[in-house]
Scaffold this active site. Structure first.
Site, mmCIF file in Angstrom:
data_model
loop_
_atom_site.group_PDB
_atom_site.id
_atom_site.type_symbol
_atom_site.label_atom_id
_atom_site.label_comp_id
_atom_site.label_asym_id
_atom_site.label_seq_id
_atom_site.Cartn_x
_atom_site.Cartn_y
_atom_site.Cartn_z
ATOM 1 C CB SER A 185 7.540 10.069 -3.016
ATOM 2 O OG SER A 185 6.977 11.337 -2.726
ATOM 3 C CG ASP A 201 8.621 5.216 -1.531
ATOM 4 O OD1 ASP A 201 8.896 4.022 -1.753
ATOM 5 O OD2 ASP A 201 7.478 5.604 -1.234
ATOM 6 C CB SER A 222 -1.600 1.836 4.953
ATOM 7 O OG SER A 222 -0.561 2.767 5.162
ATOM 8 C CB THR A 271 -2.355 5.191 3.245
ATOM 9 O OG1 THR A 271 -2.016 5.320 1.864
ATOM 10 C CG2 THR A 271 -3.843 5.400 3.428
#
Ligand code: G3H
Ligand code: 13P
Ligand code: ZN
Length: 307
Positions: free
Chosen positions: A49, A81, A212, A255
């Site tokens: 990210s 991302d 997740s 996550t």
């Protein structure tokens, strides 16, 4: 070896499985993920990210991933991302990433098309893959009506237009998943029929963000050792399997690794109060990452698919 998302996802689409995109922020995550991938002979997407770039440093991330890709006998993609900052996207395209996501999902349709098309133009000459996103990530709550769902989730006709107008290699869609550990207040469910309608109209591979599972065991373990994660709830494994059977070819996981890493480091600290060697407790976290990733690769069907 380093490959593009397109290469991995086209193979997944043809083979009826999905490739995991696992978020990385540091060396332990890179090692945990790539060691699991090599062991299971699975391809893997390492997702970075803009926050991860800020945290670890651009060069550090790129060089660590390149070195892992050289070492492991499996295909690895280095993917940006949720790219939003054009300067960061350009740097990724020109300096080592093999794939970028342009996240224009917060913009009105035409603006999303424009900005996504611009990134496709920039990425094409270098053969870098581009993922776009259409729709807003939000869980299906019991009180949300069908018309409200229509306003939030990806519309099949718009998805088809979006792909045609932008030329993206893959499309992230909104069907009821959301980021983080608290995805649903009530029942955990996804708009699977909508996914099938999108897949029928869109030929490029589809992506599921916010996927997740939020393992109750790992949440309980983290809480047992001092965390405070209340009412955490994720996507059931069966819903992931069904989404893959309906056309999802890339599944994003962050996550689940964060929770496992935290739970096992907390446990380590509690059980070994005399230890202050970071290799010991980070090693416990890294091992936990490997276990999560191995489980996901089997769930997604990517185990054994490394070329
Ligand atoms: O979808 C976002 C990923 O979980 C990365 O999160 O922006 O906190 O690094 P981040
Ligand atoms: P989770 O928060 O469900 O792990 O989703 C991660 C993600 O979508 C990263 O882009
Ligand atoms: Zn995401």
């Amino acid at each position: 070896m380093l490959v593009t998302n397109k290469e991995l996802m086209d193979a997944a689409q043809a083979g009826g499985y999905a490739v995991g995109a696992f978020n990385i922020n540091n060396m332990e995550f890179i090692q945990g993920i790539t060691e699991a991938a090599e062991e299971l002979k699975s391809p893997a997407i390492l997702a970075v990210s803009e926050g991860a770039i800020k945290y670890a440093g651009f060069e550090n991330i790129v060089e660590m991933v390149k070195s892992a890709a050289r070492e492991k006998k499996i295909q690895i993609s280095l993917h940006l991302d949720h790219g939003k900052d054009m300067e960061i996207i350009k740097r990724c395209i020109h300096h080592g990433f093999t794939s970028v996501m342009i996240d224009g999902s917060h913009l009105p349709f035409e603006e999303n098309v424009a900005v996504t098309g611009e990134v496709v133009e920039l990425a094409r000459p270098g053969g870098i893959s581009v993922e776009g996103e259409l729709g807003r990530l939000a869980g299906i709550e019991d009180h949300v009506s069908v018309s409200e769902q229509d306003a939030i989730f990806t519309d099949p006709e718009e998805a088809s237009q979006f792909v045609e107008k932008t030329g993206v290699d893959s499309l992230a869609i909104a069907i009821g998943t959301s980021h983080g550990a608290f995805k649903f207040k009530g029942e955990a469910k996804l708009a699977q029929e909508r996914l099938s309608k999108i897949a029928a109209r869109v030929s490029v591979p589809l992506v599921l963000h916010g996927a997740s599972g939020v393992s109750p065991e790992h949440v309980a373990l983290a809480n047992e050792f001092g965390a405070s994660l209340k009412n955490a709830k994720g996507i059931p494994d069966d819903a992931i399997r069904e989404a893959i059977s309906r056309g999802i070819c890339k599944v994003n996981i962050d996550t689940d690794m964060r929770i496992a890493f935290t739970a096992f480091i907390r446990k380590y600290f509690t059980e070994n109060p005399e230890v202050f060697d970071p290799r010991k407790y980070l090693g416990a976290g890294r091992k936990a990452i490997g276990e999560v990733v191995r489980f996901k690769m089997k769930l997604f069907g990517s185990a054994g698919k490394a070329a």
